[in-house]
Design a protein around this motif. Sequence first.
Motif, mmCIF file in Angstrom:
data_model
loop_
_atom_site.group_PDB
_atom_site.id
_atom_site.type_symbol
_atom_site.label_atom_id
_atom_site.label_comp_id
_atom_site.label_asym_id
_atom_site.label_seq_id
_atom_site.Cartn_x
_atom_site.Cartn_y
_atom_site.Cartn_z
ATOM 1 N N SER A 89 -65.490 47.154 69.227
ATOM 2 C CA SER A 89 -66.570 46.856 68.094
ATOM 3 C C SER A 89 -66.954 47.408 66.682
ATOM 4 N N ALA A 143 -72.416 49.250 66.852
ATOM 5 C CA ALA A 143 -72.381 48.229 68.018
ATOM 6 C C ALA A 143 -73.115 49.411 69.573
ATOM 7 N N MET A 175 -75.433 47.050 75.784
ATOM 8 C CA MET A 175 -75.907 46.618 76.539
ATOM 9 C C MET A 175 -75.606 46.138 77.150
ATOM 10 N N GLN A 176 -74.797 45.348 78.226
ATOM 11 C CA GLN A 176 -74.766 45.153 79.561
ATOM 12 C C GLN A 176 -72.984 45.384 79.875
ATOM 13 N N GLN A 227 -66.391 36.990 69.304
ATOM 14 C CA GLN A 227 -67.704 37.687 68.109
ATOM 15 C C GLN A 227 -68.382 37.077 67.741
ATOM 16 N N LYS A 276 -74.351 38.839 66.556
ATOM 17 C CA LYS A 276 -75.237 39.753 66.513
ATOM 18 C C LYS A 276 -74.873 40.411 68.179
ATOM 19 N N SER A 277 -73.514 40.260 68.448
ATOM 20 C CA SER A 277 -72.815 40.725 70.354
ATOM 21 C C SER A 277 -71.540 40.056 69.993
ATOM 22 N N HIS A 278 -71.175 40.858 70.837
ATOM 23 C CA HIS A 278 -69.277 41.350 71.354
ATOM 24 C C HIS A 278 -69.287 41.019 72.499
ATOM 25 N N ILE A 279 -68.628 40.476 73.203
ATOM 26 C CA ILE A 279 -68.398 40.344 74.653
ATOM 27 C C ILE A 279 -66.889 40.630 74.932
ATOM 28 N N THR A 288 -70.574 43.834 77.237
ATOM 29 C CA THR A 288 -71.329 43.205 75.694
ATOM 30 C C THR A 288 -72.030 44.365 75.397
ATOM 31 N N ASN A 289 -71.386 43.961 74.079
ATOM 32 C CA ASN A 289 -72.362 44.905 72.933
ATOM 33 C C ASN A 289 -73.201 44.036 71.914
ATOM 34 N N MET A 290 -74.616 44.856 71.425
ATOM 35 C CA MET A 290 -75.046 44.417 70.846
ATOM 36 C C MET A 290 -74.745 44.194 69.172
#
Length: 139
Positions: A68, A78, A81-82, A105, A108-111, A130-132
């Motif tokens: 990220s 980044a 977040m989860q 991508q 506001k978030s990347h998984i 999950t990254n914010m």
Amino acid sequence: MNKNLTIDQCNELCKGTLMEHLGMKITVVEEGRVEATMPIDKRTVQPVGILHGGATIALAESVAGVGSYYLCTPEAHAVGMQLSVNHISSPRKGEVKAVAVILHQGKKSHIWQVEVFAADNKLVSVITVTNMIIKKKVS
């Protein structure tokens, strides 16, 4: 974006952090993919001698975080977040390799999906991270 980031620069950024303490080494950094290794040793095992799930999770969150960071603009960064984790096997020696591939991508978030493999290529864990993406505060 931080797309000029080299493997050496990634590993330099990790000095003095949990990543260095656990012996993680970034080996691949490219858009949408990051790989890293981590030894299975006294720093990363449970008292019974198998790879500690927490160390595996730290590896997964680290490669997703680097991925990220690589994709973020200089004005953003980044934060984790989860995570969703499935541990499948428990290696005792050698090292593990994490392979992170981006699934989403957004602005506001990347998984990321991270697969962790033992030295014999046996699947150890599958982790979704999950990254914010947040804007850096201007001082």
